[in-house]
Design a protein around this motif. Structure first.
Motif, mmCIF file in Angstrom:
data_model
loop_
_atom_site.group_PDB
_atom_site.id
_atom_site.type_symbol
_atom_site.label_atom_id
_atom_site.label_comp_id
_atom_site.label_asym_id
_atom_site.label_seq_id
_atom_site.Cartn_x
_atom_site.Cartn_y
_atom_site.Cartn_z
ATOM 1 N N PHE A 96 0.838 -1.201 0.000
ATOM 2 C CA PHE A 96 0.000 0.000 0.000
ATOM 3 C C PHE A 96 0.877 1.256 0.000
ATOM 4 O O PHE A 96 0.613 2.224 -0.727
ATOM 5 N N GLN A 97 1.962 1.233 0.781
ATOM 6 C CA GLN A 97 2.848 2.394 0.833
ATOM 7 C C GLN A 97 3.579 2.588 -0.490
ATOM 8 O O GLN A 97 3.767 3.724 -0.937
ATOM 9 N N ILE A 98 3.997 1.506 -1.128
ATOM 10 C CA ILE A 98 4.652 1.631 -2.437
ATOM 11 C C ILE A 98 3.669 2.202 -3.464
ATOM 12 O O ILE A 98 4.015 3.100 -4.243
ATOM 13 N N TYR A 99 2.441 1.690 -3.446
ATOM 14 C CA TYR A 99 1.429 2.149 -4.403
ATOM 15 C C TYR A 99 1.152 3.640 -4.250
ATOM 16 O O TYR A 99 1.167 4.396 -5.236
ATOM 17 N N THR A 100 0.912 4.090 -3.031
ATOM 18 C CA THR A 100 0.578 5.502 -2.840
ATOM 19 C C THR A 100 1.792 6.408 -3.076
ATOM 20 O O THR A 100 1.631 7.584 -3.413
ATOM 21 N N SER A 101 3.002 5.870 -2.915
ATOM 22 C CA SER A 101 4.202 6.668 -3.214
ATOM 23 C C SER A 101 4.273 6.993 -4.696
ATOM 24 O O SER A 101 4.749 8.059 -5.084
ATOM 25 N N PHE A 102 3.795 6.078 -5.542
ATOM 26 C CA PHE A 102 3.776 6.320 -6.985
ATOM 27 C C PHE A 102 2.497 7.046 -7.418
ATOM 28 O O PHE A 102 2.541 8.011 -8.182
ATOM 29 N N ALA A 103 1.358 6.568 -6.935
ATOM 30 C CA ALA A 103 0.069 7.070 -7.420
ATOM 31 C C ALA A 103 -0.323 8.393 -6.775
ATOM 32 O O ALA A 103 -1.204 9.098 -7.281
ATOM 33 N N GLY A 104 0.308 8.742 -5.672
ATOM 34 C CA GLY A 104 -0.061 9.964 -4.966
ATOM 35 C C GLY A 104 -0.848 9.649 -3.706
ATOM 36 O O GLY A 104 -1.540 8.636 -3.626
ATOM 37 N N MET A 105 -0.743 10.542 -2.743
ATOM 38 C CA MET A 105 -1.414 10.349 -1.474
ATOM 39 C C MET A 105 -2.924 10.574 -1.602
ATOM 40 O O MET A 105 -3.374 11.388 -2.417
ATOM 41 N N MET A 106 -3.685 9.851 -0.802
ATOM 42 C CA MET A 106 -5.133 10.031 -0.748
ATOM 43 C C MET A 106 -5.451 11.269 0.085
ATOM 44 O O MET A 106 -4.568 11.997 0.524
ATOM 45 N N GLU A 107 -6.753 11.501 0.303
ATOM 46 C CA GLU A 107 -7.171 12.593 1.189
ATOM 47 C C GLU A 107 -6.470 12.427 2.548
ATOM 48 O O GLU A 107 -6.277 11.293 3.015
ATOM 49 N N PRO A 108 -6.064 13.524 3.203
ATOM 50 C CA PRO A 108 -5.249 13.410 4.414
ATOM 51 C C PRO A 108 -5.789 12.441 5.460
ATOM 52 O O PRO A 108 -5.054 11.563 5.941
ATOM 53 N N LEU A 109 -7.064 12.577 5.845
ATOM 54 C CA LEU A 109 -7.591 11.685 6.879
ATOM 55 C C LEU A 109 -7.696 10.244 6.402
ATOM 56 O O LEU A 109 -7.588 9.316 7.204
ATOM 57 N N VAL A 110 -7.879 10.043 5.101
ATOM 58 C CA VAL A 110 -7.935 8.677 4.564
ATOM 59 C C VAL A 110 -6.547 8.053 4.601
ATOM 60 O O VAL A 110 -6.351 6.954 5.141
ATOM 61 N N GLN A 111 -5.571 8.755 4.020
ATOM 62 C CA GLN A 111 -4.199 8.224 3.964
ATOM 63 C C GLN A 111 -3.640 7.984 5.364
ATOM 64 O O GLN A 111 -3.111 6.910 5.668
ATOM 65 N N ARG A 112 -3.772 8.963 6.223
ATOM 66 C CA ARG A 112 -3.188 8.852 7.563
ATOM 67 C C ARG A 112 -3.972 7.887 8.429
ATOM 68 O O ARG A 112 -3.395 7.194 9.279
ATOM 69 N N GLY A 113 -5.290 7.832 8.223
ATOM 70 C CA GLY A 113 -6.103 6.876 8.977
ATOM 71 C C GLY A 113 -5.739 5.444 8.635
ATOM 72 O O GLY A 113 -5.609 4.583 9.522
ATOM 73 N N LEU A 114 -5.550 5.157 7.362
ATOM 74 C CA LEU A 114 -5.142 3.816 6.946
ATOM 75 C C LEU A 114 -3.740 3.498 7.439
ATOM 76 O O LEU A 114 -3.466 2.388 7.915
ATOM 77 N N PHE A 115 -2.848 4.472 7.347
ATOM 78 C CA PHE A 115 -1.462 4.264 7.772
ATOM 79 C C PHE A 115 -1.377 3.955 9.266
ATOM 80 O O PHE A 115 -0.795 2.949 9.678
ATOM 81 N N LEU A 116 -1.970 4.830 10.080
ATOM 82 C CA LEU A 116 -1.897 4.608 11.519
ATOM 83 C C LEU A 116 -2.720 3.385 11.925
ATOM 84 O O LEU A 116 -2.317 2.628 12.815
ATOM 85 N N GLY A 117 -3.863 3.173 11.281
ATOM 86 C CA GLY A 117 -4.688 2.017 11.617
ATOM 87 C C GLY A 117 -3.966 0.714 11.367
ATOM 88 O O GLY A 117 -3.946 -0.185 12.224
ATOM 89 N N LEU A 118 -3.350 0.569 10.190
ATOM 90 C CA LEU A 118 -2.613 -0.650 9.887
ATOM 91 C C LEU A 118 -1.433 -0.828 10.840
ATOM 92 O O LEU A 118 -1.106 -1.949 11.250
#
Length: 659
Positions: free
Chosen positions: A28-50
């Motif tokens: 997921f981190q590799i994908y978003t590094s290439f494709a671009g970050m999602m909305e802040p609360l979505v990206q950070r929520g998934l990151f911290l949640g995982l």
């Protein structure tokens, strides 16, 4: 269900789930590094949640824990995943300034804070979580219990949860953003380099660089840690990856186990300031100062070289004093081993791509992701090509299955490391938010100013002590963030450039990893060497004595940070290098020959003069060093000097096994 059956189910099911989640986390981190970050609360929520949920799931996968404790850990893991995913799923509602939080949101907010504190405790110990808990209590309840200038503003339950949970201000703030946007992809890069065999290339390259010099075995450790640190940026990771190889090698050469452990601990800590990657704190520094990451790298280059120069000369002087010889030529790797395209190119090419992209001021996110893709793609091509060229086409399937296993193992280890970093950043963010929201950071800054009488030297000493104390039992990143929040404004207020001030704090945060009584890299090295921690810690402090003075030069000899003309940069670097060599010689007891205590004090005095930024002190200090060199030149040759001309012998007797 019988308890034994339950345990087997937990062992198998939990590990399978954990591997899937953590490998998916890394992907997921590799994908978003290439494709671009999602909305802040979505990206950070998934990151911290995982990350948060996986920290508890890692505990559930520990078969030594009781069945019911492991079931409890699974429940905490599910809660950790949910409280953060809730924010991601409800990001539009929570991002609306006019939205009212529900009672369920508030309950989840308190649960999320409790889970972050507990997850951090399990990951890094008690110090930072207790600091964060004290800060939360002060922020939430302080108005009713604290009076006078330290009284914080009144805070309602709704404001507390809005500030800390249901917004991008605290646990989903810029620190977690840095984790998901920059730090994670570099952790993945380092883990994949390790899992696919790059460690061997690092050590071979270091051996070729340092093996034939005095103290070559220890210098190989120093050079390999510097090279390895360019892609990991973690002191403990360096120790655990290289220590099992380098510490026994140094011990067999004649160094005691405790000294060998100290060399590995100090060298590994320096990897965090070694460009191009450095530690996670360097990325946060660039973000806090709003400057290109390349500016941090350029400023840190000479300090990094000075760091490893200190270790280089320290182990070299000790080797001459103990007559520990360089490696035999037969023990040196052949240069062609470092040029073999099948083994070396998969390491050189990705690192080269990374350095090039960072030098071009492209984003660290894109640079790291491209380096990961280059690493994977290069190995896919070269491993297949090797099979075909060597006529082993029928081995292609087995070759790629083994490579896939290595990649998945690297992604799994990266996922574990990212999970721990995510929780650490969220916990540190709580402390920083409390400092800013309550004004406590400004009050602590004012206290330091009053204690120092606004004397720059005293302020710097207090700042250094603060960074080291805050580094007790927490990683460098957290130590730097906390110390920078409190002390950086003071140092800057006294006229120091912001980058200089932050590098000063960052350097001492790194040194906290090797400064007793609590120092993670020393603990790790002592456990590998199987010796007393205090012996390793004592050697580490003596070995690193000159390192504690280098950061002060960021303020008084700014040429070491690439500031000023090339002449100024060369002069400051040259004088500083001689000063470091002198103080290292005095600490070791060997310079141009063995030093008795009067001579050691003489050399300490010369070093002190060279560290003082004035023309007269430079002249006197250099004259003292020159006088000692001249006197030593005309002294009778010593057995150790005569031995230098003899054939090198690697195996020694009488010292191996001594402690």
């Amino acid at each position: 269900m019988a308890e034994g059956t339950m345990d087997r189910w937990l062992d198998k099911g939990t590990m399978q789930a954990l591997r899937i989640i953590l490998i998916g986390f890394a992907l997921f981190q590799i994908y978003t590094s290439f494709a671009g970050m999602m909305e802040p609360l979505v990206q950070r929520g998934l990151f911290l949640g995982l990350g948060l949920g996986s920290v508890f799931l890692l505990a559930a996968a520990d078969g030594s824990r009781g069945t019911w404790r492991r079931m409890g850990d699974i429940a905490l893991a599910l809660a950790g995943y949910y409280v953060c995913f809730h924010v991601a799923l409800n990001n539009q509602r929570l991002s609306d300034f006019m939205a009212e939080l529900t009672s369920f949101d508030i309950v989840l907010g308190f649960l999320a804070l409790a889970l972050v504190l507990e997850g951090a405790r399990r990951t890094i110990g008690w110090f930072l979580p207790l600091l964060a808990l004290a800060g939360l209590l002060y922020f939430y309840l302080g108005y009713g219990y604290v009076s006078g200038p330290w009284q914080p503003p009144r805070v309602s339950t709704l404001t507390l949860i809005e500030t800390t949970y249901a917004s991008t201000e605290t646990i989903f703030g810029y620190m977690v953003d840095m984790g998901t946007r920059v730090i994670a992809v570099f952790i993945i890069f380092g883990a994949l380099l390790l899992s696919t065999g790059a460690t061997e290339i690092f050590i071979k390259l270091a051996t070729l660089i340092a093996g034939r010099s005095w103290g070559g075995q220890a210098k190989v450790c120093t050079a390999s840690s510097a090279l390895f640190g360019t892609v990991t940026g973690s002191a403990v990771a360096n120790v655990m990856a290289l220590g099992p190889i380098t510490i026994p090698t140094m011990h067999r050469a004649g160094y005691t186990k405790s000294y060998a452990g100290a060399i590995e601990a100090v060298a590994s800590a320096g990897g965090q300031i070694m460009p191009p990657v450095m530690g996670a704190g360097a990325f946060i520094m660039a973000e806090m100062l709003d400057i290109p990451y390349s500016s941090v790298v350029v400023a840190a280059l000479i300090p990094a070289l000075l760091y490893f120069l200190t270790i280089w000369f320290s182990v070299g002087f000790r080797a001459r004093k103990m007559n520990i010889r360089p490696l035999e030529r037969s023990e040196m790797p052949a240069a062609r081993e470092l040029l073999d395209p099948y083994t070396a190119l998969p390491m050189y090419l990705p690192v080269g791509v990374l350095i090039f992209m960072l030098a071009m001021d492209l984003t660290p996110t894109l640079a790291g992701a491209t380096a990961v893709a280059t690493l994977i793609g290069t190995q896919v091509i070269l491993r297949g090509a090797q099979c075909l060229i060597e006529g082993r086409s029928r081995d292609l399937g087995a070759t790629y299955r083994e490579y896939l296993r290595q990649v998945l193992e690297g992604l799994y280890e990266a996922g574990k490391a990212i999970a721990m970093i995510a929780v650490l950043l969220a916990c540190a963010a709580i402390v920083v938010k409390v400092l800013t929201a309550t004004g406590a950071g400004v009050k602590v800054s004012s206290l330091i100013l009053s204690l120092s009488g606004e004397n720059i030297i005293l302020v710097l000493i207090l700042t250094a002590v603060l960074a080291i104390v805050l580094g007790m039992d927490v990683p460098t990143t957290a130590s730097y963030i906390l110390a920078a929040a409190v002390a950086a404004p003071i140092v800057i207020k006294l006229g120091v450039a912001p980058l200089n001030a932050h590098l000063f704090i960052f350097y001492f945060a790194i040194l906290s990893a090797i400064t007793p009584p609590v120092c993670a890299s020393v603990f790790a090295a002592a456990s590998i060497a199987k010796v007393n921690f205090w012996k390793v810690g004592g050697h580490a402090v003596v070995l690193a004595l000159g390192l504690y003075l280098i950061p002060f030069l960021f303020i008084f000899r700014t040429g070491v940070l690439m500031e000023g003309s090339w002449l100024q940069i060369a002069y400051d670097t040259g004088v500083t290098s001689i000063a470091i060599i002198a103080i290292t010689a005095a600490s070791t007891g060997y310079f141009f020959g063995p030093l008795n205590w009067p001579l050691r004090i003489f050399v300490y005095g010369a070093a002190a003069l060279l560290f003082y930024p004035a023309a007269w002190s430079d002249i006197v200090g250099l004259a003292m060093i020159a006088a000692l060199a001249a006197v030593s030149h005309f002294r009778e040759p010593r057995p150790a000097d005569a031995a230098e001309a003899q054939p090198a012998t690697f195996k020694l007797t009488g010292r191996v096994g001594s402690e």
